[in-house]
Design a protein around this motif. Structure first.
Motif, PDB file in Angstrom:
ATOM      1  N   GLY A 196     159.026  34.073   9.365  1.00  0.00           N
ATOM      2  CA  GLY A 196     159.483  32.718   9.081  1.00  0.00           C
ATOM      3  C   GLY A 196     159.539  31.862  10.333  1.00  0.00           C
ATOM      4  O   GLY A 196     159.191  30.679  10.306  1.00  0.00           O
ATOM      5  N   ALA A 197     159.974  32.470  11.450  1.00  0.00           N
ATOM      6  CA  ALA A 197     160.041  31.729  12.708  1.00  0.00           C
ATOM      7  C   ALA A 197     158.654  31.323  13.180  1.00  0.00           C
ATOM      8  O   ALA A 197     158.441  30.211  13.674  1.00  0.00           O
ATOM      9  CB  ALA A 197     160.733  32.589  13.774  1.00  0.00           C
ATOM     10  N   VAL A 198     157.684  32.242  13.016  1.00  0.00           N
ATOM     11  CA  VAL A 198     156.309  31.920  13.408  1.00  0.00           C
ATOM     12  C   VAL A 198     155.755  30.795  12.539  1.00  0.00           C
ATOM     13  O   VAL A 198     155.130  29.844  13.033  1.00  0.00           O
ATOM     14  CB  VAL A 198     155.417  33.173  13.296  1.00  0.00           C
ATOM     15  N   VAL A 199     155.975  30.877  11.219  1.00  0.00           N
ATOM     16  CA  VAL A 199     155.498  29.849  10.303  1.00  0.00           C
ATOM     17  C   VAL A 199     156.140  28.504  10.626  1.00  0.00           C
ATOM     18  O   VAL A 199     155.473  27.459  10.642  1.00  0.00           O
ATOM     19  CB  VAL A 199     155.785  30.246   8.844  1.00  0.00           C
ATOM     20  N   TYR A 200     157.436  28.515  10.911  1.00  0.00           N
ATOM     21  CA  TYR A 200     158.153  27.278  11.240  1.00  0.00           C
ATOM     22  C   TYR A 200     157.578  26.643  12.511  1.00  0.00           C
ATOM     23  O   TYR A 200     157.377  25.420  12.578  1.00  0.00           O
ATOM     24  CB  TYR A 200     159.642  27.571  11.450  1.00  0.00           C
ATOM     25  N   ALA A 201     157.298  27.481  13.526  1.00  0.00           N
ATOM     26  CA  ALA A 201     156.743  26.956  14.775  1.00  0.00           C
ATOM     27  C   ALA A 201     155.372  26.329  14.545  1.00  0.00           C
ATOM     28  O   ALA A 201     155.041  25.292  15.122  1.00  0.00           O
ATOM     29  CB  ALA A 201     156.645  28.079  15.810  1.00  0.00           C
ATOM     30  N   VAL A 202     154.584  26.957  13.671  1.00  0.00           N
ATOM     31  CA  VAL A 202     153.249  26.415  13.374  1.00  0.00           C
ATOM     32  C   VAL A 202     153.353  25.088  12.637  1.00  0.00           C
ATOM     33  O   VAL A 202     152.662  24.113  12.952  1.00  0.00           O
ATOM     34  CB  VAL A 202     152.429  27.427  12.550  1.00  0.00           C
ATOM     35  N   VAL A 203     154.232  25.039  11.628  1.00  0.00           N
ATOM     36  CA  VAL A 203     154.370  23.836  10.808  1.00  0.00           C
ATOM     37  C   VAL A 203     154.864  22.661  11.641  1.00  0.00           C
ATOM     38  O   VAL A 203     154.343  21.544  11.547  1.00  0.00           O
ATOM     39  CB  VAL A 203     155.320  24.105   9.632  1.00  0.00           C
ATOM     40  N   THR A 204     155.866  22.899  12.486  1.00  0.00           N
ATOM     41  CA  THR A 204     156.438  21.808  13.272  1.00  0.00           C
ATOM     42  C   THR A 204     155.488  21.303  14.353  1.00  0.00           C
ATOM     43  O   THR A 204     155.632  20.181  14.839  1.00  0.00           O
ATOM     44  CB  THR A 204     157.766  22.250  13.926  1.00  0.00           C
ATOM     45  N   ASN A 205     154.540  22.142  14.757  1.00  0.00           N
ATOM     46  CA  ASN A 205     153.571  21.724  15.778  1.00  0.00           C
ATOM     47  C   ASN A 205     152.159  21.633  15.196  1.00  0.00           C
ATOM     48  O   ASN A 205     151.178  21.757  15.929  1.00  0.00           O
ATOM     49  CB  ASN A 205     153.576  22.731  16.944  1.00  0.00           C
ATOM     50  N   TRP A 206     152.079  21.409  13.880  1.00  0.00           N
ATOM     51  CA  TRP A 206     150.788  21.464  13.218  1.00  0.00           C
ATOM     52  C   TRP A 206     149.814  20.408  13.730  1.00  0.00           C
ATOM     53  O   TRP A 206     148.605  20.651  13.804  1.00  0.00           O
ATOM     54  CB  TRP A 206     150.960  21.322  11.716  1.00  0.00           C
ATOM     55  N   GLY A 230     147.077  39.756  29.000  1.00  0.00           N
ATOM     56  CA  GLY A 230     148.153  39.315  28.121  1.00  0.00           C
ATOM     57  C   GLY A 230     148.094  39.944  26.747  1.00  0.00           C
ATOM     58  O   GLY A 230     149.127  40.304  26.166  1.00  0.00           O
ATOM     59  N   TYR A 231     146.888  40.088  26.194  1.00  0.00           N
ATOM     60  CA  TYR A 231     146.766  40.715  24.876  1.00  0.00           C
ATOM     61  C   TYR A 231     147.249  42.158  24.926  1.00  0.00           C
ATOM     62  O   TYR A 231     147.982  42.613  24.056  1.00  0.00           O
ATOM     63  CB  TYR A 231     145.323  40.658  24.384  1.00  0.00           C
ATOM     64  N   ALA A 232     146.844  42.889  25.981  1.00  0.00           N
ATOM     65  CA  ALA A 232     147.237  44.298  26.099  1.00  0.00           C
ATOM     66  C   ALA A 232     148.753  44.438  26.178  1.00  0.00           C
ATOM     67  O   ALA A 232     149.344  45.296  25.515  1.00  0.00           O
ATOM     68  CB  ALA A 232     146.577  44.922  27.329  1.00  0.00           C
ATOM     69  N   LEU A 233     149.393  43.600  26.984  1.00  0.00           N
ATOM     70  CA  LEU A 233     150.844  43.715  27.142  1.00  0.00           C
ATOM     71  C   LEU A 233     151.576  43.318  25.870  1.00  0.00           C
ATOM     72  O   LEU A 233     152.517  43.994  25.446  1.00  0.00           O
ATOM     73  CB  LEU A 233     151.315  42.840  28.306  1.00  0.00           C
ATOM     74  N   SER A 234     151.154  42.218  25.237  1.00  0.00           N
ATOM     75  CA  SER A 234     151.859  41.749  24.043  1.00  0.00           C
ATOM     76  C   SER A 234     151.740  42.740  22.893  1.00  0.00           C
ATOM     77  O   SER A 234     152.707  42.997  22.174  1.00  0.00           O
ATOM     78  CB  SER A 234     151.322  40.378  23.612  1.00  0.00           C
ATOM     79  N   VAL A 235     150.561  43.339  22.720  1.00  0.00           N
ATOM     80  CA  VAL A 235     150.393  44.324  21.649  1.00  0.00           C
ATOM     81  C   VAL A 235     151.160  45.599  21.963  1.00  0.00           C
ATOM     82  O   VAL A 235     151.781  46.199  21.077  1.00  0.00           O
ATOM     83  CB  VAL A 235     148.905  44.631  21.425  1.00  0.00           C
ATOM     84  N   GLU A 249     152.720  37.835  18.623  1.00  0.00           N
ATOM     85  CA  GLU A 249     152.300  36.436  18.733  1.00  0.00           C
ATOM     86  C   GLU A 249     153.185  35.658  19.697  1.00  0.00           C
ATOM     87  O   GLU A 249     152.699  34.830  20.477  1.00  0.00           O
ATOM     88  CB  GLU A 249     152.317  35.769  17.358  1.00  0.00           C
ATOM     89  N   GLY A 250     154.493  35.927  19.637  1.00  0.00           N
ATOM     90  CA  GLY A 250     155.411  35.220  20.528  1.00  0.00           C
ATOM     91  C   GLY A 250     155.154  35.550  21.987  1.00  0.00           C
ATOM     92  O   GLY A 250     155.103  34.649  22.839  1.00  0.00           O
ATOM     93  N   LEU A 251     154.976  36.834  22.294  1.00  0.00           N
ATOM     94  CA  LEU A 251     154.720  37.243  23.678  1.00  0.00           C
ATOM     95  C   LEU A 251     153.377  36.713  24.174  1.00  0.00           C
ATOM     96  O   LEU A 251     153.270  36.219  25.305  1.00  0.00           O
ATOM     97  CB  LEU A 251     154.748  38.771  23.772  1.00  0.00           C
ATOM     98  N   LEU A 252     152.351  36.831  23.333  1.00  0.00           N
ATOM     99  CA  LEU A 252     151.029  36.357  23.737  1.00  0.00           C
ATOM    100  C   LEU A 252     151.042  34.851  23.980  1.00  0.00           C
ATOM    101  O   LEU A 252     150.424  34.358  24.940  1.00  0.00           O
ATOM    102  CB  LEU A 252     149.995  36.702  22.665  1.00  0.00           C
ATOM    103  N   THR A 253     151.763  34.117  23.154  1.00  0.00           N
ATOM    104  CA  THR A 253     151.869  32.669  23.334  1.00  0.00           C
ATOM    105  C   THR A 253     152.527  32.324  24.666  1.00  0.00           C
ATOM    106  O   THR A 253     152.055  31.452  25.407  1.00  0.00           O
ATOM    107  CB  THR A 253     152.666  32.041  22.180  1.00  0.00           C
ATOM    108  N   LEU A 254     153.613  33.024  24.989  1.00  0.00           N
ATOM    109  CA  LEU A 254     154.314  32.756  26.244  1.00  0.00           C
ATOM    110  C   LEU A 254     153.443  33.078  27.456  1.00  0.00           C
ATOM    111  O   LEU A 254     153.461  32.356  28.455  1.00  0.00           O
ATOM    112  CB  LEU A 254     155.607  33.581  26.300  1.00  0.00           C
ATOM    113  N   ILE A 255     152.675  34.159  27.371  1.00  0.00           N
ATOM    114  CA  ILE A 255     151.815  34.542  28.494  1.00  0.00           C
ATOM    115  C   ILE A 255     150.677  33.545  28.664  1.00  0.00           C
ATOM    116  O   ILE A 255     150.410  33.068  29.773  1.00  0.00           O
ATOM    117  CB  ILE A 255     151.263  35.959  28.287  1.00  0.00           C
ATOM    118  N   LEU A 256     150.014  33.203  27.566  1.00  0.00           N
ATOM    119  CA  LEU A 256     148.881  32.281  27.656  1.00  0.00           C
ATOM    120  C   LEU A 256     149.328  30.873  28.035  1.00  0.00           C
ATOM    121  O   LEU A 256     148.550  30.108  28.622  1.00  0.00           O
ATOM    122  CB  LEU A 256     148.129  32.242  26.326  1.00  0.00           C
TER     123      LEU A 256
END
Length: 318
Positions: free
Chosen positions: A20-30, A236-241, A258-265
């Motif tokens: 839900g948090a991921v969906v909310y972040a996407v919707v608010t920044n769509w 970043g992908y390796a660490l986040s996964v 997704e949250g970790l990868l977003t912060l790294i990228l």
């Protein structure tokens, strides 16, 4: 209510809240996300998907090497049938359902369930350790919130990872774990050749998935590409996964990865672009997982690997 249903309820609740948090972040920044989505061409999407497909197949090969060294070599086709069908179990809360499914299917090929389970857990361990090793630079980006090289102290974790992959130490750890679980020891130790092959294969896994991420990140980065974008994406992908694997209450690390990868990228590209890469990456990887599972299921179905052989009086060896 007993402990089992309570733990299951907690896992499901956490998974729903995270999603839900991921969906909310996407919707608010769509508005910003939709712009970045348009920057990913069909060619880039296909190449990124191909890289993810190669990485997924390499993961299966790493598992197959470990299973063969434990005493149950499988040809490529039946190994694919066992591994890819069971792989979908990681999308259930708990992340170990894949081990149970693989053990059940492999028993139809006269592979002892315990051996399949140990091979699956070893594959997860190799994936985690190599992922942490590859992702060390990204840990620095995650902490410092900027991609301008990496801190030397992150290398302290590297010797620990290397030591854990030394065959003699690794075999002792496996034996100790089996004793702790009150299970019989393996018929023989893992060979040094199998350990080296598995490390190389899982290293290639992270390289291909890093390329999968880099293709998406370069597409949304714009004309001014950050000099450390390649390192941020490849590590970043390796660490986040890898860290997502530790959140066993989440199906396939959903949300955490997704949250970790977003912060790294986001240390190399805008936050909205980083979020877009994380979301599209998850979509591609899920599609690849489903496609591989369909291939595996068709093979397993055609060769009767999904039939309960005990019902036919042909119980597999324990």
């Amino acid at each position: 209510m007993t402990r089992g249903p309570i733990v299951t309820a907690i896992r499901v609740a956490v998974a729903v809240l995270t999603l839900g948090a991921v969906v909310y972040a996407v919707v608010t920044n769509w508005a910003d996300v939709s712009v970045h989505l348009g920057q990913i061409s069909a060619g880039t999407f296909l190449l990124s998907t191909l890289a993810a497909l190669v990485g997924t197949w390499l993961t299966m090969l790493g598992w197959r090497v470990l299973l063969a060294d434990l005493g149950s070599p499988l040809h490529l086709a039946p190994a694919s049938g066992v591994y890819f069908v069971g792989m979908l179990g990681k999308y259930l809360p708990g992340s170990l359902w894949s081990v149970l499914v693989q053990a059940d299917i492999a028993s139809s090929l006269r592979v002892p369930r315990r051996r399949t389970a140990v091979a699956a857990l070893l594959a997860l361990g190799f994936s985690l350790l190599t992922g942490v090793a590859v992702g060390l630079p990204a840990a620095s980006y995650l902490i410092r919130r900027q991609a301008d090289g990496f801190d030397w102290w992150t290398l302290f974790a590297l010797p620990v990872v290397v030591v854990l992959l030394v065959p003699r130490i690794l075999n002792r750890l496996i034996g100790a774990a089996l004793r702790l679980l009150r299970r019989e020891p393996l018929e023989h130790d893992l060979s040094g050749r199998a350990v080296l092959s598995a490390v190389l294969l899982f290293g290639l896994v992270w390289a291909t998935f890093g390329l999968h991420t880099l293709l998406l990140a370069r597409a949304v980065a714009g004309p001014d590409v950050h000099p450390h974008l390649g390192v941020a994406t490849m590590t970043g992908y390796a660490l986040s996964v890898s860290l997502g694997m530790l959140t066993v209450i989440l199906p396939a690390g959903l949300g955490a990865r997704e949250g970790l990868l977003t912060l790294i990228l986001a240390t190399a590209i805008p936050l909205s672009a980083a979020g877009t890469v994380a979301i599209v990456s998850r979509f591609i990887v899920t599609i690849v997982d489903v496609a591989c599972a369909l291939f595996g299921w068709l093979y397993a179905r055609r060769h009767h690997l999904l039939v309960d052989r005990r019902a036919e009086g042909l119980a597999p060896r324990a």
